[in-house]
Design a protein around this motif. Structure first.
Motif, short mmCIF file in Angstrom:
data_model
loop_
_atom_site.label_atom_id
_atom_site.label_comp_id
_atom_site.label_asym_id
_atom_site.label_seq_id
_atom_site.Cartn_x
_atom_site.Cartn_y
_atom_site.Cartn_z
N ARG A 39 102.11 -86.61 13.43
CA ARG A 39 103.07 -87.36 14.23
C ARG A 39 102.52 -87.52 15.63
NH1 ARG A 39 107.53 -87.29 10.93
NH2 ARG A 39 106.93 -85.34 9.96
N ARG A 40 102.40 -88.74 16.06
CA ARG A 40 101.95 -89.00 17.43
C ARG A 40 103.08 -89.75 18.11
NH1 ARG A 40 96.62 -91.83 17.01
NH2 ARG A 40 95.54 -90.02 16.19
N GLY A 41 103.93 -89.04 18.83
CA GLY A 41 105.13 -89.67 19.39
C GLY A 41 106.04 -90.08 18.25
N PRO A 48 85.14 -94.48 5.29
CA PRO A 48 85.07 -94.86 6.70
C PRO A 48 85.70 -93.81 7.61
CG PRO A 48 86.67 -96.23 5.53
CD PRO A 48 85.98 -95.39 4.51
N SER A 49 85.34 -93.93 8.88
CA SER A 49 85.88 -92.99 9.87
C SER A 49 87.40 -93.13 9.94
CB SER A 49 85.25 -93.30 11.23
OG SER A 49 85.64 -92.33 12.15
N GLY A 50 88.09 -92.02 10.00
CA GLY A 50 89.54 -92.04 10.09
C GLY A 50 90.23 -92.20 8.76
N SER A 51 89.46 -92.13 7.66
CA SER A 51 90.08 -92.33 6.35
C SER A 51 90.73 -91.05 5.82
CB SER A 51 89.03 -92.84 5.36
OG SER A 51 87.95 -91.92 5.30
N GLY A 52 90.51 -89.94 6.52
CA GLY A 52 91.22 -88.71 6.13
C GLY A 52 90.37 -87.68 5.42
N LYS A 53 89.02 -87.84 5.47
CA LYS A 53 88.13 -86.91 4.77
C LYS A 53 88.27 -85.49 5.31
CE LYS A 53 84.47 -89.23 6.03
NZ LYS A 53 85.12 -90.27 6.84
N THR A 54 88.14 -85.40 6.63
CA THR A 54 88.21 -84.07 7.24
C THR A 54 89.57 -83.44 6.96
OG1 THR A 54 86.63 -84.63 8.95
CG2 THR A 54 88.15 -82.85 9.44
N THR A 55 90.61 -84.23 7.12
CA THR A 55 91.95 -83.70 6.91
C THR A 55 92.11 -83.17 5.48
OG1 THR A 55 92.76 -85.34 8.49
CG2 THR A 55 94.39 -84.23 7.14
N LEU A 56 91.61 -83.92 4.51
CA LEU A 56 91.73 -83.49 3.12
C LEU A 56 90.94 -82.22 2.86
CD1 LEU A 56 92.65 -83.87 0.21
CD2 LEU A 56 90.65 -85.31 -0.18
N SER A 104 80.35 -86.40 3.77
CA SER A 104 79.14 -86.92 4.39
C SER A 104 79.17 -88.43 4.50
CB SER A 104 77.92 -86.48 3.58
OG SER A 104 76.75 -86.95 4.22
N HIS A 105 78.66 -88.92 5.61
CA HIS A 105 78.49 -90.36 5.80
C HIS A 105 77.20 -90.86 5.18
CE1 HIS A 105 81.82 -91.51 8.25
NE2 HIS A 105 81.64 -90.49 9.09
N ASN A 106 76.32 -89.89 4.91
CA ASN A 106 74.97 -90.21 4.45
C ASN A 106 74.97 -90.41 2.93
OD1 ASN A 106 72.32 -89.98 3.54
ND2 ASN A 106 71.74 -88.57 5.20
N ILE A 122 88.33 -76.24 16.47
CA ILE A 122 87.12 -76.92 16.02
C ILE A 122 87.26 -78.42 16.27
CG2 ILE A 122 85.75 -77.51 14.00
CD1 ILE A 122 86.52 -74.65 12.99
N ARG A 123 88.45 -78.94 16.01
CA ARG A 123 88.65 -80.37 16.20
C ARG A 123 88.55 -80.75 17.68
NH1 ARG A 123 90.78 -84.41 13.06
NH2 ARG A 123 91.55 -83.07 11.43
N ARG A 124 89.10 -79.88 18.53
CA ARG A 124 89.09 -80.16 19.96
C ARG A 124 87.66 -80.36 20.45
NH1 ARG A 124 92.60 -76.05 23.33
NH2 ARG A 124 93.88 -76.43 21.51
#
Ligand SMILES: Nc1ncnc2c1ncn2[C@@H]1O[C@H](COP(=O)(O)OP(=O)(O)OP(=O)(O)O)[C@@H](O)[C@H]1O
Ligand SMILES: [Mg+2]
Lengths: 231, 394
Positions: A19-21, A46-54, A208-210, B390-392
């Motif tokens: 949640r951002r605002g 792509p960047s922002g697609s949620g990889k890290t979050t998942l 990985s992006h590679n 880590i994200r920061r």
């Protein structure tokens, strides 16, 4: 990979909303997937697609907003109940090892001390000899007493890998492990991960992006707008 | 194998200048603190020693008797009242009494003194018990009288100066025309004893044709309850009691203001040191957020991180505290001189007394203060979540 291989990680409708605002971002949007023991799964997208979050949800670094996660048949997340830091830590140190794009070595400790550091907090029985063994296996035996500033980026990531493996985790979680490395070093790290997966049966979940690196694993998953698609 | 303690040490060495400055802060406040504690202890000791040197802590006098020699002289010796010498034995019975001595004060008019004559003060004292009351008396020459009825005098420093007498000279008691031999002259004491002429009690009684005394000096046993004795003495008929513990109390009151001032300086010093510790440790926690997050992915519990950061505080305070106490011991003499300058009244002897127990007590207080200041940074570090940190950084 045989059909008998046990499922170690199973996600059902896993969702993470930021949640951002007043704005709601569904970074991970109802992802269901199962990862079997010994699999090497790569996430691209792509960047922002949620990889890290998942991957963070799979690695129990974060609580999901909704959905369920089972670890080796044991329910970890589910029913909207959140786990506190202590409970999450207990799960993580049993099952996972983590490596990141920035290696996060402790600059005041030598290579050997960095790898041994996890054992200061938690130690599975019989892992004392792992420090030397892993460093030797990763070709770092001649750098044991160097400080992180005295070694190269590729070497730093090897040290980070050794540190992640020192407590014999079942699953290695790697979020863009070669993001800070040139092609040659990235290839070396890729080979190391592949060897670990093949020779020791370590389960690897990697972002990985590679494309070359991502194809090393037997299984490729593409993330797009928080949803996962097997390729 | 690496231990959390080693990790804490190595982290402190990361920013050497910052760590050093924090250490200096802790050291200075420990120094102030231990010196202050030492002063609180030493001052009272020194003051007690000074009071001890006054001779007796209590004086018993016949009621209405002016107890100051000056008053006695002003009244020209006419107002003197007497009590029985047997009173000495009665008071001796009291459990609190250590030493006791009878005194007969007399004043004679000396027509040769000054332009129109003056009063000469004579103290009839018992050579068996009086010298023990004034162990700090030093003789410039000669010594005490042979016995209690000898025709001899001991002169205070100024009395001898005034009459230009040396040991072996004869001196005349005015009014009575009795010759006495000077056997001793005292060093200056800075008290009214300097102007006094001491005569053996029996001799003075004979000269004055009185068989009574005016004053009884009492030294109280160590640790005895002076107030209790005072109250008992007040029960005696027709006497009044003068107590030096009252004098001491007055002096103590005087210095307690100075003490409050020094104490507040010490508190400020500790607060500054604590702020320094909080700042140093908090800064180093904030700088290390990603690292702390990584420690958590390794399996460190919030409590582990808390202890790690707290250990850093403990190391800082331990080293700073020990160094501060070391400096305090090293420069105790200098502190003494400094304190002497500030104080309204400084007794002789060591004012700042630091011993092992005191050093430990101070170290304990500093470490406690340090641990208190480490609480917040350590708690904050313990709460760091691996993901956020880590994200920061990402
Ligand atoms: N802590 C957060 N608070 C708010 N929004 C977040 C947070 N973390 C991630 N997001 C948002 O969630 C979405 C997914 O982010 P995520 O980091 O998972 O993407 P990614 O696929 O790993 O991207 P990249 O390839 O750039 O690393 C993005 O829109 C991001 O802005
Ligand atoms: Mg990412």
């Amino acid at each position: 990979m045989t059909t008998e291989s046990k499922v170690v990680l199973e996600a059902r409708d896993l969702t993470r909303v930021y949640r951002r605002g007043s704005e709601e971002i569904r970074a991970v949007d109802g992802v269901s997937l199962a990862i079997r023991r010994g699999e090497f799964v790569s996430f691209m997208g792509p960047s922002g697609s949620g990889k890290t979050t998942l991957v963070n949800l799979l690695g129990c670094l974060d609580n999901p907003s909704a959905g369920e996660l089972d670890l080796a048949g044991r329910g970890i997340f589910g029913g909207g109940k959140k786990l506190d830091e202590r409970a999450l830590t207990r799960v993580r140190r049993e099952v996972f090892g983590y490596i990141f794009q920035n290696f996060y070595l402790i600059p005041t400790l030598t290579v050997r001390e960095n790898v041994a550091l996890p054992l200061a907090f938690y130690r599975k029985p019989g892992v004392e000899a792992e420090v030397e063994r892993l460093l030797a296996m990763l070709g770092m035996e001649h750098r044991m007493d160097h400080l992180p500033v005295q070694i190269s980026g590729g070497e730093m990531q090897r040290v980070a890998i050794a540190r992640a493996l020192v407590n014999r985790p079942e699953i290695l979680l790697a979020d863009e492990p070669t993001g800070n490395l040139d092609t040659k070093r990235a290839g070396e790290i890729g080979d190391i991960l592949q060897d670990l997966n093949r020779n020791t049966g370590l389960t690897i979940v990697m972002v990985s992006h590679n494309p070359d690196l991502a194809r090393l694993g037997g299984r490729l998953v593409e993330m797009r707008d928080g949803k996962a698609h097997e390729i | 194998m690496i231990t959390p303690f080693q990790v804490a040490c190595k982290n402190l060495l990361r920013k050497k200048v910052r760590t050093l400055l924090t250490l200096v802060g802790i050291m200075l406040s420990t120094w102030v603190l231990v010196s202050l504690f030492g002063f609180n202890r030493g001052y009272e000791k020194a003051l007690n020693r000074d009071i001890e040197n006054m001779g007796y802590q209590l004086m018993v006098m016949a009621k209405g008797c002016p107890y100051e020699a000056a008053t006695m002289m002003l009244q020209g010796g006419t107002g003197l009242r007497y009590m029985e010498q047997s009173m000495v034995n009665d008071i001796m019975e009291e459990a609190e009494v250590d030493k006791i001595t009878p005194i007969l004060m007399q004043a004679f008019f000396d027509p040769n003194k000054g332009e129109s004559g003056g009063i000469a003060g004579y103290f009839g004292v018992d050579p068996d018990s009086y010298p023990a009351m004034k162990p700090f008396f030093r003789f410039r020459s000669g010594g005490w009288f042979r016995d209690n009825s000898a025709a001899e005098v001991v002169m205070g420093y100024e009395a001898a100066e005034l009459e230009q007498r040396e040991v072996g000279d004869m001196t005349l008691v005015p009014e009575k025309n009795v010759q006495l031999k000077v056997v001793g002259i005292l060093e200056r004491t800075g008290t009214q004893d300097d102007g006094t002429i001491f005569v053996p009690l029996k001799t003075l009684q004979r000269i004055a044709e009185i068989d009574k005394i005016t004053t009884i000096g009492i030294k109280v046993k160590k640790d005895a309850d002076i107030t209790k004795l005072e109250n008992k003495l007040y029960q005696l008929k027709d006497v009044q009691v003068v107590s030096f513990s009252q004098v001491k109390q007055t002096i103590m009151k005087l210095i307690s203001t100075a003490r409050v001032m020094v104490l507040s300086i010490a508190i400020v010093a500790i607060l500054i040191a604590m702020a320094g510790v909080v700042n140093t440790v908090l800064m180093s926690v904030l700088e290390r957020m990603p690292e702390i997050g990584i420690l958590k992915t390794m399996g460190a519990m919030p409590g582990d991180i808390f202890r790690l950061v707290w250990t850093e505080t403990l190391i800082l305070c331990g080293i700073g505290g020990v160094a501060g106490i070391g400096f305090a011991l090293l420069f105790a003499r200098g502190t003494d001189l400094l304190v002497r300058r500030i104080l309204p009244y400084a007794p002789s002897g060591g004012l700042v007394v630091i011993d092992g127990g005191l050093a430990l007590l101070t170290l304990g207080s500093i470490v406690a203060a340090g641990l208190l200041s480490g609480l917040y940074p350590a708690w904050k570090a313990g709460r760091v979540r691996p993901l956020e940190s880590i994200r920061r950084d990402g």
